[in-house]
Design an enzyme around this catalytic site. Structure first.
Site, PDB file in Angstrom:
ATOM      1  N   HIS A  40       7.647  31.300 -14.122  1.00 26.44           N
ATOM      2  CA  HIS A  40       8.185  30.440 -15.182  1.00 26.44           C
ATOM      3  C   HIS A  40       9.487  31.079 -15.648  1.00 26.44           C
ATOM      4  O   HIS A  40       9.491  32.168 -16.210  1.00 26.44           O
ATOM      5  CB  HIS A  40       7.203  30.326 -16.349  1.00 26.44           C
ATOM      6  N   HIS A  93       3.264  36.456 -16.438  1.00 27.35           N
ATOM      7  CA  HIS A  93       3.882  35.496 -17.345  1.00 27.35           C
ATOM      8  C   HIS A  93       4.142  36.148 -18.696  1.00 27.35           C
ATOM      9  O   HIS A  93       3.767  37.267 -18.948  1.00 27.35           O
ATOM     10  CB  HIS A  93       2.915  34.323 -17.585  1.00 27.35           C
ATOM     11  N   ARG A 129      11.382  25.996 -17.936  1.00 25.83           N
ATOM     12  CA  ARG A 129      10.157  26.630 -17.439  1.00 25.83           C
ATOM     13  C   ARG A 129       9.899  26.337 -15.964  1.00 25.83           C
ATOM     14  O   ARG A 129       9.424  27.203 -15.210  1.00 25.83           O
ATOM     15  CB  ARG A 129       8.997  26.124 -18.290  1.00 25.83           C
ATOM     16  N   GLU A 174      10.516  33.012 -19.018  1.00 25.36           N
ATOM     17  CA  GLU A 174       9.758  34.196 -19.428  1.00 25.36           C
ATOM     18  C   GLU A 174      10.483  35.454 -18.974  1.00 25.36           C
ATOM     19  O   GLU A 174       9.994  36.219 -18.122  1.00 25.36           O
ATOM     20  CB  GLU A 174       8.327  34.071 -18.887  1.00 25.36           C
ATOM     21  N   GLU A 194      -0.208  37.736 -19.453  1.00 19.74           N
ATOM     22  CA  GLU A 194       0.755  37.167 -20.387  1.00 19.74           C
ATOM     23  C   GLU A 194       1.271  38.365 -21.185  1.00 19.74           C
ATOM     24  O   GLU A 194       0.523  38.987 -21.926  1.00 19.74           O
ATOM     25  CB  GLU A 194       0.099  36.148 -21.328  1.00 19.74           C
TER      26      GLU A 194
END
Lengths: 197, 373
Positions: free
Chosen positions: B133, B260, B191, B136, B334
């Site tokens: 993405h 991510h 994204r 990020e 994440e």
């Protein structure tokens, strides 16, 4: 709760947005009624930050704004690299406070928000004591991952509740036209909402 | 003795500043002390200051760095700078690092994977990807740091050097280059990929909904104008298809980690169904260890669990597919933060984020090595 809705019991700690310092704990209950109306909230918090200190910080920022010769304008706070000019930190802080009211209005049991960026800010000079800012803020919506653009008009006087009016575009930002096709966005923007808190 | 006077003797009662070469230090100190001459050390190590100034100069002039030692890991970079970094890393470490092109993006950008290997043929391998993405940014930046870290560990025979004795590491730093270029040129919040499919009104497919695991089920969107658009069919995106092809033809990947930001979570399958993964218990325990290692560095708090119970339902996601392919140790990270800066994480947090994440990755990699299947 059968026939009634979903009730959540929350216990959470808070921290100062700028410094990360502990700012107290809260106990809350949130009831989402079966019929999709606004949730019913009861909340009680302990505050660890000194009220006097908060007032002093607010007042010094307020004075700084009032003594500006030109209206404050800025864009991209933070910038792409996460930087916030120190002079603009309080402007960002006001945006955080103001957009929390937007997020409060828009959040549901399944939809939550974060403030992704202050896209632009412009100060309106007023003849009275209030300071007034026009913001475009970008909200990051979860779990849809959409970036929602909202216009926010914020009026402030230290010691008074923040007055926020907002107006969010209801289509996600991904509505860009491809080659030879038109953007499919047909929905109108949501009605202007006012909130005072 | 070769003393270098920076402030020469001017008269009685006035100080003298001397730069003393390292090998003369003891002799000079002894001499001064024996003669009752008091002294103080103003600069412990002049060379260190010179080195620092050198890197600072390279940093502030917007030139590209000349090698991976002067590369600025504490800043966000453009795609060209990162691709240049990769070439430098390979040139400096030809016996350890090779650059593979696994495909091309929609806009025909090369999709590069760095292979770290000390030999063997088709050794069991670990896959790490960052930047799938594009907005990020801390992930691509961390990927660059990971690449350098692997090389350093190998050179110093510590850290992942032992893993490299029996396993290979594959690292795709800019997994979505079209999106990444777009975040620099037009829209920092982009994204998805930049593909335009026939019949789709809007541009871009969410590369983390485009995999063939519960494709199109609840947890993705069929509307091309949304951020979680799954695309017209699985693997429609070359960025995804190239990894699928690579994984299948390699056939010996044992751990797959897709990175991510933000939210500070360590996640394992599934996202598309509430049915627990057969290896859930082991993955859960491994996650606990990895998170503990991560937190040990700076106290950063992570939560962990399956995708669907920890974050939300998501269909067609990367690690659901890799897990169903038989890659047991399939994880999604994440990274920082939890919403205060979100995607716009200040650059000074890049290295701390990469450092702490690396500790968690090592736990997973070591477990994979020690639990071969």
């Amino acid at each position: 709760i059968p026939e009634s809705g979903h009730k959540y019991y929350l216990q959470f700690s808070t921290e100062d947005y700028r410094t990360g310092e502990d700012a107290g704990n809260c106990l809350a209950t949130v009831l989402y009624p079966k019929k999709k109306s606004r949730p019913v909230v009861s909340i009680k918090c302990s505050h660890t930050k000194d009220q006097k200190e908060i007032q002093e910080e607010d007042n010094s920022f307020y004075q700084r704004i009032r003594h500006q010769s030109k209206p404050i304008t800025a864009s991209n706070i933070p910038d792409s690299y996460g930087n916030i000019e120190p002079a603009l930190e309080p402007v960002w802080a006001l945006a955080v406070a103001g957009s929390s009211s937007i997020m409060w209005e828009k959040s549901t049991e399944t939809l939550g928000y974060f403030l992704a960026q202050v896209k632009s800010v412009r100060q309106w000079i007023r003849r009275d004591d209030f300071v007034e800012f026009d913001y475009t803020v970008l909200l990051h919506e979860m779990p849809t991952q959409e970036i929602i653009s909202c216009h926010m008009r914020l009026t402030w006087l230290p010691g008074q509740p923040l007055k926020v009016k907002h107006f969010c575009a209801s289509e996600g930002h991904g509505a860009e036209p491809g080659s030879g096709a038109e953007s499919g966005s047909a929905a109108g923007p949501s009605a202007e909402k006012g909130a005072s808190f | 003795i070769q003393l270098d006077f920076w402030l020469a003797p001017r008269g009685l009662g006035l100080p003298v500043d001397i730069r003393v070469p390292f090998r003369s230090l003891q002799a000079v100190k002894a001499h001064l002390e024996a003669n009752g001459v008091s002294y103080s050390i103003m600069i412990e190590d002049v060379q260190a200051l010179l080195d620092e100034e050198q890197t600072e100069m390279l940093r502030s002039s917007r030139q590209r760095s000349l090698d991976t030692n002067t590369f600025n890991y504490e800043a966000y970079h453009t795609i060209d700078e990162i691709y240049n970094f990769m070439d430098m890393l390979v040139a400096e470490n030809p016996n350890l690092v090779t650059k593979l092109e696994i495909g091309r993006s929609t806009e025909n950008r090369p999709l590069y994977v760095l292979k770290f290997s000390t030999g063997g043929t088709n050794r069991p391998a670990i896959w790490i990807d960052t930047g799938i993405h594009s907005r990020e940014w801390v992930t691509q930046a961390s990927g660059v740091w990971f690449a350098k870290k692997i090389v350093q560990d190998h050179a110093n025979n510590e850290g992942v050097a032992s893993i490299l004795e029996t396993m290979d590491i594959f690292l795709e730093i800019v997994t979505n280059p079209d999106g990444f270029a777009y975040t620099h040129s037009k829209n920092r919040m982009w994204r998805k990929t930049r593909s335009k499919h026939p019949g789709a009104i809007c541009v871009g497919v969410d590369p983390n909904r485009n995999w063939d695991a519960g494709f199109g089920d609840a947890g993705a969107s069929g509307n091309s104008c949304t951020e979680t658009y799954h695309g017209p069919y699985p693997n429609s995106e070359p960025e995804v298809k190239s990894i699928v092809d690579f994984v299948k033809s390699h056939g010996n990947i044992k751990a797959f980690i897709s990175i991510h930001s933000y939210s500070q979570l360590l996640l394992y399958p599934y996202g598309y169904t509430e049915t627990p993964a057969p290896d859930e218990q082991e993955l859960h325990e491994l996650s606990a260890k990895a998170v503990a290692a991560l937190s040990s560095l700076y106290g950063t708090k992570y939560k962990y669990g399956s995708i669907i119970t920890t974050i939300y339902r998501a269909s067609g996601s990367t690690v659901d597919w890799t897990y169903n392919q038989g890659i047991k140790y399939s994880f999604t990270f994440e990274l920082r933060d939890t919403g205060r800066y979100g995607f716009l994480l200040p650059a000074k947090q890049i290295v701390p984020t990469a450092e702490e994440t690396w500790l968690a990755l090592k736990v997973i990699m070591e477990h994979a090595r020690d639990n071969m299947y």
